[in-house]
Design a protein around this motif. Structure first.
Motif, PDB file in Angstrom:
ATOM      1  N   UNK A  90       0.852  -1.188   0.000  1.00  0.00           N
ATOM      2  CA  UNK A  90       0.000   0.000   0.000  1.00  0.00           C
ATOM      3  C   UNK A  90       0.889   1.239   0.000  1.00  0.00           C
ATOM      4  N   UNK A  91       0.739   2.077  -1.043  1.00  0.00           N
ATOM      5  CA  UNK A  91       1.592   3.258  -1.204  1.00  0.00           C
ATOM      6  C   UNK A  91       0.720   4.501  -1.329  1.00  0.00           C
ATOM      7  N   UNK A  92       1.266   5.636  -0.890  1.00  0.00           N
ATOM      8  CA  UNK A  92       0.584   6.933  -1.016  1.00  0.00           C
ATOM      9  C   UNK A  92      -0.849   6.868  -0.490  1.00  0.00           C
ATOM     10  N   UNK A  93      -0.993   6.278   0.701  1.00  0.00           N
ATOM     11  CA  UNK A  93      -2.306   6.142   1.326  1.00  0.00           C
ATOM     12  C   UNK A  93      -2.177   6.475   2.804  1.00  0.00           C
ATOM     13  N   UNK A  94      -3.282   6.816   3.465  1.00  0.00           N
ATOM     14  CA  UNK A  94      -3.218   7.146   4.894  1.00  0.00           C
ATOM     15  C   UNK A  94      -2.666   5.986   5.711  1.00  0.00           C
ATOM     16  N   UNK A  95      -1.998   6.298   6.806  1.00  0.00           N
ATOM     17  CA  UNK A  95      -1.479   5.266   7.682  1.00  0.00           C
ATOM     18  C   UNK A  95      -2.585   4.374   8.214  1.00  0.00           C
ATOM     19  N   UNK A  96      -2.301   3.077   8.315  1.00  0.00           N
ATOM     20  CA  UNK A  96      -3.288   2.129   8.800  1.00  0.00           C
ATOM     21  C   UNK A  96      -4.265   1.645   7.752  1.00  0.00           C
ATOM     22  N   UNK A  97      -4.100   2.078   6.498  1.00  0.00           N
ATOM     23  CA  UNK A  97      -5.014   1.651   5.436  1.00  0.00           C
ATOM     24  C   UNK A  97      -4.893   0.144   5.217  1.00  0.00           C
ATOM     25  N   UNK A  98      -6.037  -0.512   5.018  1.00  0.00           N
ATOM     26  CA  UNK A  98      -6.073  -1.955   4.784  1.00  0.00           C
ATOM     27  C   UNK A  98      -7.033  -2.259   3.644  1.00  0.00           C
ATOM     28  N   UNK A  99      -6.810  -3.393   2.992  1.00  0.00           N
ATOM     29  CA  UNK A  99      -7.631  -3.756   1.846  1.00  0.00           C
ATOM     30  C   UNK A  99      -8.003  -5.229   1.924  1.00  0.00           C
TER      31      UNK A  99
END
Length: 538
Positions: free
Chosen positions: A332-341
């Motif tokens: 995960x790049x250039x995304x808010x911290x803690x982002x999950x998918x």
């Protein structure tokens, strides 16, 4: 000379003569003795209160509610059943046996599981809605409606819509002690002759909760905007085609199997009901291989040659193949911290290059259910044989697959699970980035639009320009603007639609992409999410 018996002897013999003439009880209501001759079949010798014991009718037996005493067993009531025949039945709220061929609950009540344990008779829980033509609003007869849980497994049998399109779908949901349904989450799937199935293409099925069920005279009824289902009519050339139907025969694994009729690399689909039944509508004449896909079960494919008439009896039997697994990692790049998918497997023959989506079989997701939780390594277990597309950032989680095809980890990944299955490791990691947030229309679900729509999304802040495209439900490009100027001095980008007139009732999706062009070489850096931006014309 005749002998004459004394009077005392004659009187002493009378009780014996009376008993000899009384006989055994022959029907309901006859007097009986608790330890005497048995009552006839279907009745039991029983006393109510201070009354003398009589033969009383057991559960399921016919009774007469007009009599002062209906002669039902003391715990039962005499009420009409679904055929309007009065029978001795278990009243609402009383214990019942779910294993019985007929639990004999009164009226239309069902033997429902209790959250606290055991079973009792309570009114059914029905999802009530209407299946209708998205363009004309006319009801669609003989549409099939199915309920699925959050893992994609069928929890209901198939409900068939009436002539006006209305349907009642029986939801087998556990109950609280007062009979009200516990809260569960489910979604609906619908299909019909001459219509696109729902969900499919750019349309998704939103979750529904049973908390909205209202107790009415004969049932708890769940009637919401989400229980009304509009189906998009097929183009004229695709109407009037036959169907394929059959049964998945895999024991407890028969429900919720994605059944795919495959020919020429393309697949037409259905999902099997709680009993394993399925129907694939709108099948062009050809020779197909019908396969079933679901985590934890392998099925033997069946050949099917479709001519001009519906094809029935195409059953899928359970196979003994070893299952495999698919593993890999997400970056995960250039995304808010803690982002999950999340990561899903799509059956390759159902994958649509335009919408970048397809059919996900039951259980082929990481995590198996619930909110996305993947930020690095992932693994999907119990994968049956077949060809799949691996998608990350597919759901509404604020993330998208990085759209730049010139860097590694952004290409669509295809895998094939052999028979017997084996562990498969996807070689390159999936690059996922922050999505362009849709503001309107279709930020949270399909949104009705009157007049000419304006497409609004949050500014990326690092783009040189944007592009926006609009597709209809058939996957046709309706309009595009490949040079939307960079936004400055505002939070949102707004672009009015500039294409041909849009069709009332038709579903569309807009997609925006942010571009950067260092050195004059343009490349995409982000885009709106795959499942957002869907709207229909009111």
């Amino acid at each position: 000379m005749r002998s004459i018996l004394p009077l005392s002897v004659l009187l002493a013999s009378l009780p014996i003569l009376v008993l000899a003439c009384s006989g055994s009880p022959e029907e309901a209501g006859d007097s009986c003795e608790l330890d005497g001759d048995p009552c006839p079949d279907g009745t039991t010798c029983q006393a109510k209160g201070d009354d003398d014991p009589v033969c009383r009718i057991e559960a399921g037996g016919a009774c007469n509610p007009k009599e002062d005493d209906d002669f039902c067993e003391k715990s039962l009531v005499c009420e009409p059943d679904e055929q309007n025949i009065s029978r001795c039945s278990i009243p609402e709220g009383k214990p019942c046996d779910p294993a019985a061929a007929d639990p004999h609950c009164s009226g239309q009540n069902v033997c429902a599981e209790l959250k606290s344990g055991g079973h009792a008779c309570y009114p059914p829980v029905l999802a009530h809605g209407r299946v209708f033509d998205a363009v004309t609003n006319a009801g669609i007869a003989n549409a099939q409606v199915l309920g699925l849980n959050d893992q994609g497994s069928a929890i209901t049998d198939i409900a068939v819509s009436a002539a006006d399109g209305t349907y009642d779908l029986d939801l087998p949901v556990a109950r609280n002690d007062d009979g009200s349904p516990v809260v569960i989450t489910f979604s609906l799937r619908a299909s019909a002759q001459d219509y696109q199935p729902f969900p499919s293409g750019l349309r998704t099925s939103l979750p529904i909760q049973t908390s909205g069920a209202v107790k009415q005279e004969k049932a708890y009824v769940l009637q919401l905007p989400l229980t009304d289902i509009s189906l998009v009519p097929l183009p004229g050339a695709e109407k009037g085609l036959p169907s394929i139907s059959g049964t998945v025969v895999a024991g407890e694994a028969s429900a919720g199997v994605l059944v795919v009729a495959e020919a020429g690399g393309k697949g037409l689909t259905a999902v099997s009901s709680k009993t394993g039944a399925y129907t694939i509508f709108n099948v062009p004449p050809a020779t197909y291989t019908v396969s079933g896909y679901a985590a934890g079960v392998a099925l033997t494919p069946a050949p099917a040659t479709v001519l001009s008439s519906p094809l029935t009896g195409i059953d899928l039997a359970q196979a003994t193949a070893t299952l495999g697994s698919v593993s890999g990692s997400v970056q995960i790049v250039n995304a808010p911290g803690g982002a999950q998918t999340s990561v899903v497997l799509v059956v390759e023959s159902t994958f649509d290059d335009t919408f970048v989506r397809g059919e996900v079989p039951r259980g082929l997701r990481s995590p198996l259910s619930g909110a996305p939780n993947v930020s690095g390594a992932f693994s999907i277990a119990n994968v049956p044989p077949g060809k799949y597309v691996v998608l990350a950032g597919f759901e509404n989680d604020g993330l998208v697959r990085d759209p730049d095809p010139n860097i590694s980890g952004t290409q669509i990944a295809h895998v094939e699970m052999p028979n017997p299955g084996q562990p498969i490791d996807v070689e390159s990691s999936f690059k996922v980035t922050e999505a362009l947030a849709v503001v309107s229309p279709g930020a949270e679900g399909p949104e009705g639009v009157s007049g000419t729509p304006t497409f609004v999304w949050q500014d990326d802040s690092s783009e040189d320009f944007y592009s926006v495209v609009v597709y209809d439900a058939y996957g046709n490009l309706t309009w595009e603007n490949q040079m939307v100027p960079s936004q400055s001095g505002g939070d949102n980008v707004s672009v009015p639609y500039g294409g041909p007139a849009l069709t009332t009732g038709m579903y569309y999706q807009f997609r925006a992409t942010a571009w950067r062009s260092p050195g004059g070489n343009a490349g995409p850096i982000s885009q709106t999410e795959d499942l957002r931006g869907v709207f229909f014309i009111k």
